[in-house]
Every structure is written in structure tokens, then in C-alpha cells.
Design an enzyme around this catalytic site. Structure first.
Site, short mmCIF file in Angstrom:
data_model
loop_
_atom_site.label_atom_id
_atom_site.label_comp_id
_atom_site.label_asym_id
_atom_site.label_seq_id
_atom_site.Cartn_x
_atom_site.Cartn_y
_atom_site.Cartn_z
CB CYS A 125 -0.88 -0.04 1.14
SG CYS A 125 -2.29 1.16 1.12
CG ASP A 183 -5.74 -1.12 -5.62
OD1 ASP A 183 -6.62 -0.69 -5.02
OD2 ASP A 183 -4.33 -1.36 -5.29
CG HIS A 214 -5.74 -1.62 -1.67
ND1 HIS A 214 -4.44 -1.19 -2.47
CD2 HIS A 214 -5.63 -1.32 -0.54
CE1 HIS A 214 -3.68 -0.51 -1.68
NE2 HIS A 214 -4.19 -0.43 -0.49
#
Length: 247
Positions: A125, A183, A214
Site C-alpha cells: 500500500c 484495486d 487492494h
């Protein structure tokens, strides 16, 4: 390998940064991986992920990425309040402060008798972005960047012409770029932009896109977690670091 854990408080230009260390228990010298977390800092899934990498013969350092903005030891919850606080921190801390954090950890690694001095970076991330950003430092020999946010948008605060897209040309190490095609944080256009920029910058990189959401590596919250893909990505990351840091 059996591992041991500890933490150290490292001085940086912007304050003390708590850093968690996972390393093999067996005596010897090992290469290091700086493992950058999500916006939530060192949660249980991040700790387990770092332990997995350390068990393959690496010293893994997990810094508190927003140490200036929270009390030492802060872990944000995977809930709306934690997400809001983490996102606020993300947009408050400039990339230049992340750069100096990276250098402080490199200096720390240099002083440890259990490290070989070879260092890579890894992250998920925002941590994927920070692993990518760390590779701007010539002492980072390889980076595994997992669903890295905010590279394509250049929205993290930085000085003029110092965003990570612009600095890509300074990356000399090898990159592994991993994405989930479902994502929402990095749309198709964003991934295409990052990909083309890497080509134009003549960076040595591998690129993988999976049918995944994600945070598909996070083993908490089963609506996103894909264990089979996670295992594959760990294997690819270990291969990258074995080849670039242990040769």
C-alpha cells in the site's frame, strides 16, 4: 529459520523512529530488508509478513512510518477511524522526511555486526510507494513494491520536482512491481503511467498484475485476502532478494 524480534528507537532528522527488527536467531551476517507498512503502521498482519521474510535469512526492519505524527508504538485499527487518521498522516508527512528515515535506517544497518551491509526495501500500500521511493537511494539494491499507492497521482507532499514519478530516473536497483487489477486506489490509467515511466527511465523491473483487490496480501479481513497469491508474491520477493542481496 528460527527468528528473534526486538525494537530499537532510531534518531532521525524529524524525531525518534521506533523500528521493529526481525532477524534469524542463528549467528552470522545477513542482508537487510526495510519493510514499509500500510498507513496503520505495524499491525499484526505486517508483523507476520515481516517474520515470513526474516525466516528466509534476512534482517527485516519495520519502521513506524508516521513516527513524527503519533506517540511511539502507535498502531491504528483497521476501521474507519484508523483509516481516516492514517490517510491524514499520509498527506501531512513530506516525501523528504521519508527519505531521511530511509537514510537513518541504512546508517543503523551499517553499524550492526549481524548485517552484511546489503539492503533492499519492501512494502504494501503506501509502504509499496515508500519501498519504491527508498530505491531512489543508491544503497537500496532491490525493492518489492506491492500495490503501491499514490505514485501515479503524485499527491504526497514533496518539494518541486521531487515526487516519486519524477525521481524514478534515479533508481539504480531492481524493482518488483505487483498490482491487483481490481484495486480502486490505482486505476488502469495510473498503473499504465507508472509502467511507461519505468520504461522511459530505463529501470530494471518486473511487472505483475493479478485479478485481486487492494491489500490482497493482508491475512486479516477475508473479503480481500488471497492466500494463494500472497504465497506466490512472497516467493517472488524472496527470489528477488536472494539474487540481489545474497550474491
Amino acid at each position: 529459520m528460527i527468528i528473534q524480534t526486538e525494537f530499537v528507537d532510531i534518531d532521525t532528522p524529524t524525531g525518534v523512529m521506533r523500528t521493529y527488527i526481525y532477524r534469524p536467531k542463528a549467528p552470522g551476517k545477513y542482508p537487510a530488508i526495510i519493510y514499509y507498512s500500510e498507513i496503520f503502521q505495524q499491525t499484526d498482519p505486517i508483523a507476520r509478513s515481516a517474520a515470513i521474510m526474516a525466516g528466509h535469512g534476512f534482517v527485516v526492519l519495520v519502521p513506524e512510518v508516521f513516527h513524527e505524527l503519533n506517540p511511539l508504538g502507535t498502531v491504528l485499527a483497521y476501521d474507519d477511524a484508523g483509516k481516516d487518521k492514517g490517510n491524514a498522516d499520509k498527506f501531512e508527512k513530506p516525501l523528504e522526511s521519508h527519505d531521511s528515515d530511509t537514510q537513518a535506517m541504512l546508517d543503523f544497518v551499517d553499524q550492526q555486526t549481524y548485517c552484511t551491509g546489503k539492503v533492499g526495501s519492501m512494502g504494501v500500500c503506501i509502504g509499496g510507494h515508500l519501498a519504491y521511493r527508498a530505491a531512489v537511494n543508491p544503497n537500496i539494491l532491490a525493492a518489492s513494491c506491492l500495490y503501491a499507492t499514490d505514485i501515479h497521482s503524485s499527491t504526497l507532499p514533496s518539494q518541486a520536482n521531487n515526487d516519486s514519478l519524477t525521481r524514478t530516473k534515479d533508481i539504480k536497483g531492481e524493482l518488483l512491481m505487483v498490482w491487483g487489477k481490481q484495486d480502486p486506489h490505482v486505476p488502469n490509467e495510473g498503473r499504465f503511467l507508472v509502467h511507461q515511466n519505468l520504461i522511459d527511465s530505463e529501470v530494471h523491473f518486473s511487472w505483475l498484475e493479478f485479478n485481486a483487490a487492494h491489500a490482497f496480501m493482508r491475512d486479516e479481513g477475508l473479503d480481500r485476502y488471497d492466500p494463494a497469491l500472497a504465497l506466490q508474491v512472497y516467493q517472488m520477493s524472496v527470489e528477488l532478494f536472494n539474487r540481489t542481496l545474497k550474491a
